[in-house]
Enzyme design. Structure first.
Site, PDB file in Angstrom:
ATOM      1  N   HIS A 264       0.849  -1.197   0.000  1.00 44.84           N
ATOM      2  CA  HIS A 264       0.000   0.000   0.000  1.00 44.84           C
ATOM      3  C   HIS A 264       0.880   1.240   0.000  1.00 44.84           C
ATOM      4  O   HIS A 264       1.879   1.306   0.697  1.00 44.84           O
ATOM      5  CB  HIS A 264      -0.914   0.026   1.237  1.00 44.84           C
ATOM      6  CG  HIS A 264      -2.110   0.883   1.043  1.00 44.84           C
ATOM      7  ND1 HIS A 264      -2.047   2.244   1.116  1.00 44.84           N
ATOM      8  CD2 HIS A 264      -3.381   0.570   0.725  1.00 44.84           C
ATOM      9  CE1 HIS A 264      -3.247   2.737   0.867  1.00 44.84           C
ATOM     10  NE2 HIS A 264      -4.070   1.747   0.625  1.00 44.84           N
ATOM     11  N   ASP A 315      -7.822  -5.551   0.124  1.00 44.56           N
ATOM     12  CA  ASP A 315      -8.333  -6.396  -0.961  1.00 44.56           C
ATOM     13  C   ASP A 315      -8.015  -7.869  -0.790  1.00 44.56           C
ATOM     14  O   ASP A 315      -8.717  -8.719  -1.359  1.00 44.56           O
ATOM     15  CB  ASP A 315      -7.770  -5.897  -2.300  1.00 44.56           C
ATOM     16  CG  ASP A 315      -8.412  -4.585  -2.713  1.00 44.56           C
ATOM     17  OD1 ASP A 315      -7.703  -3.722  -3.261  1.00 44.56           O
ATOM     18  OD2 ASP A 315      -9.614  -4.416  -2.456  1.00 44.56           O
TER      19      ASP A 315
HETATM   20  C1  SDX Z   1      -6.325  -0.275  -2.961  1.00 41.25           C
HETATM   21  O1  SDX Z   1      -4.609   4.213  -2.201  1.00 41.25           O
HETATM   22  C2  SDX Z   1      -5.585   3.623  -1.547  1.00 41.25           C
HETATM   23  O2  SDX Z   1      -6.008   4.048  -0.488  1.00 41.25           O
HETATM   24  C3  SDX Z   1      -6.174   2.430  -2.255  1.00 41.25           C
HETATM   25  C4  SDX Z   1      -7.107   1.568  -1.434  1.00 41.25           C
HETATM   26  C5  SDX Z   1      -8.388   2.291  -1.130  1.00 41.25           C
HETATM   27  O3  SDX Z   1      -9.060   1.936  -0.153  1.00 41.25           O
HETATM   28  O4  SDX Z   1      -8.799   3.158  -1.962  1.00 41.25           O
HETATM   29  O5  SDX Z   1      -6.483   1.199  -0.227  1.00 41.25           O
HETATM   30  C6  SDX Z   1      -7.478   0.307  -2.209  1.00 41.25           C
HETATM   31  O6  SDX Z   1      -6.157   0.065  -4.104  1.00 41.25           O
HETATM   32  C7  SDX Z   1      -5.357  -1.182  -2.258  1.00 41.25           C
HETATM   33  C8  SDX Z   1      -4.154  -1.607  -3.165  1.00 41.25           C
HETATM   34  C9  SDX Z   1      -4.620  -2.722  -4.106  1.00 41.25           C
HETATM   35  N1  SDX Z   1      -3.575  -3.025  -5.077  1.00 41.25           N
HETATM   36  C10 SDX Z   1      -2.851  -4.158  -5.003  1.00 41.25           C
HETATM   37  O7  SDX Z   1      -2.953  -4.983  -4.090  1.00 41.25           O
HETATM   38  C11 SDX Z   1      -1.909  -4.372  -6.175  1.00 41.25           C
HETATM   39  C12 SDX Z   1      -0.564  -4.912  -5.676  1.00 41.25           C
HETATM   40  N2  SDX Z   1       0.081  -3.862  -4.919  1.00 41.25           N
HETATM   41  C13 SDX Z   1       1.159  -3.121  -5.581  1.00 41.25           C
HETATM   42  O8  SDX Z   1       0.980  -2.941  -6.954  1.00 41.25           O
HETATM   43  C14 SDX Z   1       1.545  -1.873  -4.781  1.00 41.25           C
HETATM   44  O9  SDX Z   1       1.768  -2.257  -3.482  1.00 41.25           O
HETATM   45  C15 SDX Z   1       0.632  -0.674  -4.783  1.00 41.25           C
HETATM   46  C16 SDX Z   1       0.193  -0.298  -6.138  1.00 41.25           C
HETATM   47  C17 SDX Z   1      -0.568  -0.924  -3.920  1.00 41.25           C
HETATM   48  C18 SDX Z   1       1.416   0.489  -4.163  1.00 41.25           C
HETATM   49  O10 SDX Z   1       2.425   0.735  -5.051  1.00 41.25           O
HETATM   50  P1  SDX Z   1       3.588   1.832  -4.801  1.00 41.25           P
HETATM   51  O11 SDX Z   1       3.354   2.613  -3.561  1.00 41.25           O
HETATM   52  O12 SDX Z   1       3.746   2.573  -6.083  1.00 41.25           O
HETATM   53  O13 SDX Z   1       4.841   0.915  -4.520  1.00 41.25           O
HETATM   54  P2  SDX Z   1       5.807   0.361  -5.653  1.00 41.25           P
HETATM   55  O14 SDX Z   1       5.030  -0.358  -6.721  1.00 41.25           O
HETATM   56  O15 SDX Z   1       6.712   1.480  -6.072  1.00 41.25           O
HETATM   57  O16 SDX Z   1       6.627  -0.754  -4.854  1.00 41.25           O
HETATM   58  C19 SDX Z   1       7.695  -0.370  -3.965  1.00 41.25           C
HETATM   59  C20 SDX Z   1       8.525  -1.650  -3.805  1.00 41.25           C
HETATM   60  C21 SDX Z   1       8.928  -2.266  -5.156  1.00 41.25           C
HETATM   61  O17 SDX Z   1      10.091  -3.010  -4.952  1.00 41.25           O
HETATM   62  P3  SDX Z   1      11.468  -2.526  -5.655  1.00 41.25           P
HETATM   63  O18 SDX Z   1      11.157  -2.495  -7.163  1.00 41.25           O
HETATM   64  O19 SDX Z   1      11.730  -1.131  -5.091  1.00 41.25           O
HETATM   65  O20 SDX Z   1      12.475  -3.578  -5.261  1.00 41.25           O
HETATM   66  O21 SDX Z   1       7.731  -2.663  -3.158  1.00 41.25           O
HETATM   67  C22 SDX Z   1       7.500  -3.743  -4.068  1.00 41.25           C
HETATM   68  C23 SDX Z   1       7.813  -3.230  -5.464  1.00 41.25           C
HETATM   69  O22 SDX Z   1       8.226  -4.280  -6.302  1.00 41.25           O
HETATM   70  N3  SDX Z   1       6.092  -4.091  -3.990  1.00 41.25           N
HETATM   71  C24 SDX Z   1       5.617  -5.308  -4.223  1.00 41.25           C
HETATM   72  C25 SDX Z   1       4.230  -5.198  -4.022  1.00 41.25           C
HETATM   73  N4  SDX Z   1       3.915  -3.945  -3.681  1.00 41.25           N
HETATM   74  C26 SDX Z   1       5.077  -3.254  -3.661  1.00 41.25           C
HETATM   75  N5  SDX Z   1       6.241  -6.467  -4.569  1.00 41.25           N
HETATM   76  C27 SDX Z   1       5.442  -7.542  -4.737  1.00 41.25           C
HETATM   77  N6  SDX Z   1       4.095  -7.518  -4.578  1.00 41.25           N
HETATM   78  C28 SDX Z   1       3.464  -6.364  -4.210  1.00 41.25           C
HETATM   79  N7  SDX Z   1       2.137  -6.354  -4.055  1.00 41.25           N
END
Ligand code: SDX
Length: 378
Positions: A264, A315
């Site tokens: 998140h 989720d």
């Molecule tokens: C919702 O914003 C809100 O409030 C949303 C929400 C709401 O109520 O409205 O809470 C609802 O949308 C929840 C989120 C649902 N999405 C997912 O579950 C999709 C999977 N999650 C990721 O795509 C990610 O965690 C996000 C999109 C939620 C957040 O992304 P960020 O803040 O842009 O973080 P990032 O993608 O830049 O990741 C930072 C690091 C990376 O590693 P490095 O490349 O730096 O080594 O963390 C890793 C990412 O690879 N990472 C993950 C991960 N989430 C972050 N690695 C594996 N699996 C994941 N889910």
């Protein structure tokens, strides 16, 4: 994350303040979430989604008289115009229900008696109608797109109970209704998430609240946002058995895959909504004698925490809780809309009450001084 070449620009606007709000607050370090200052868990455990929706739209918890009147307005506004029911029958059957929702709300705007009005009270009335129609739109669109007749709402039922009734054609048991009701409260609002911010950008041009809702639905559909709950269940089904979970998740991480339902932007630790829904999801599994989804979930959570210090978001547990309740997977994100309509409407009302066009600037990173050439010289 790759080196940022522009020090005063944050990719994805991470950490950038997009506005000021009185609607909800996240405290990342303590994983707390409050709606209008009230802890979301109090609302989910002790209240109803109707009380949460009223709180978000009006800014305070209703007393018994105000809640009774609100429920009557919800009931009175829950039916869909015949034209909208007919129009849903025109949708290609392969479309995702989220696309049906965008289409339905675009049409519903035209049937709203306050269609032209943009004053605060009209916006609140429209917000209430948008919330009232959510369960009916989701259930009707799903049934019609699956060749069934839509079922009219029962004015005696709560929003959560009515959704389950209109979806399945029979009244759900009290436990199922309570779980659905609590999940709607937990999903209702979450500060400047992508879809709420997109909704605010839309109405900040002085466009209307329905346009803001359609923007919100389109934004929430993506798997990085609301669409993650459906993808998380597809992942759990692919894993299938607790014995496969450890190898599956380690292999996925080795391939740098994003694990749906985890991580998140705002929470440095756990998403408090996930903590609550995990408890509920595992309780449903115990009740139904189907504990494997909770067992697979525990393995994924353990590995994600130890390997990446990343925790489940709302989720992830919502996925297997809804699955155990017999909700079709393609309706998980539409259910998010039923709840988030109240948050989006609150943001639209707040934005329009004290509006300034939202228009950021940007850094130009393209070619400069390119010479014009007539087409026969290109
Ligand atoms: C919702 O914003 C809100 O409030 C949303 C929400 C709401 O109520 O409205 O809470 C609802 O949308 C929840 C989120 C649902 N999405 C997912 O579950 C999709 C999977 N999650 C990721 O795509 C990610 O965690 C996000 C999109 C939620 C957040 O992304 P960020 O803040 O842009 O973080 P990032 O993608 O830049 O990741 C930072 C690091 C990376 O590693 P490095 O490349 O730096 O080594 O963390 C890793 C990412 O690879 N990472 C993950 C991960 N989430 C972050 N690695 C594996 N699996 C994941 N889910």
């Amino acid at each position: 994350m790759s080196e940022n070449p522009y020090p005063n620009y944050s990719p994805g606007l991470q950490g950038i303040i997009g506005g000021v709000t009185k609607i909800s607050k996240i405290v990342s370090d303590t994983s707390s979430l409050t709606y209008r200052g009230i802890n979301v868990h109090e609302l989910a455990e002790n209240g109803s989604f109707e009380e949460t929706a009223f709180l978000l739209l009006h800014g305070y918890l209703p007393n018994s008289h105000q809640l009774s009147d609100f429920k009557q307005r919800m009931a009175a506004e829950s039916a869909l115009p015949d034209e909208v029911i007919s129009a849903l029958g025109l949708l290609p059957k392969h479309m995702h229900p989220m696309d049906a929702l965008k289409y339905a709300y675009s049409l519903l705007a035209g049937f709203d008696e306050d269609y032209e009005a943009m004053d605060h009270d009209a916006n609140v009335r429209k917000g209430e109608r948008i919330v009232a129609k959510g369960p009916t739109v989701v259930a009707a669109a799903y049934r019609i797109m699956n060749g069934k007749e839509a079922i009219a709402p029962d004015p005696e039922l709560s929003i959560a109970a009515n959704f389950l009734y209109m979806l399945h054609g029979e009244k759900a048991d009290d436990f199922t209704v309570k779980v659905m009701d609590a999940s709607l409260t937990l999903y209702a609002e979450h500060t400047f998430n992508a879809s709420a911010f997109a909704c605010r950008v839309t109405v900040a041009t002085l466009s209307d609240i329905y346009s803001g809702i359609v923007t919100g639905i389109g934004t929430l559909k993506g798997p990085l946002h609301g669409g993650a709950n459906e993808k998380a269940m597809e992942m759990l089904l692919e894993i299938g058995d607790p014995d496969n979970a450890e190898e599956w998740i380690r292999s996925a991480l080795a391939q740098k895959k994003k694990i749906m339902g985890f991580g998140h932007r705002e929470y440095k630790k756990r998403d408090s909504r996930a903590i609550y829904l995990t408890k509920i999801g595992k309780e449903i599994g115990e009740r139904k004698g189907e504990t494997k989804w909770g067992e697979i979930a525990s393995t994924l959570e353990r590995v994600m925490e130890t390997e990446k210090n990343i925790h489940p978001n709302v989720d992830f547990p919502a996925a297997y809780a809804y699955y155990l309740l017999g909700i079709p997977i393609e309706l998980y994100t539409p259910i998010f809309v039923i709840a988030r309509n109240s948050g989006w409407a609150a943001h639209a009302i707040e934005q329009l009450d004290n509006n300034r066009l939202i228009r950021p600037t940007c850094i130009y990173d393209g070619a400069e001084g390119v010479e014009w050439k007539p087409i026969d010289q290109r």
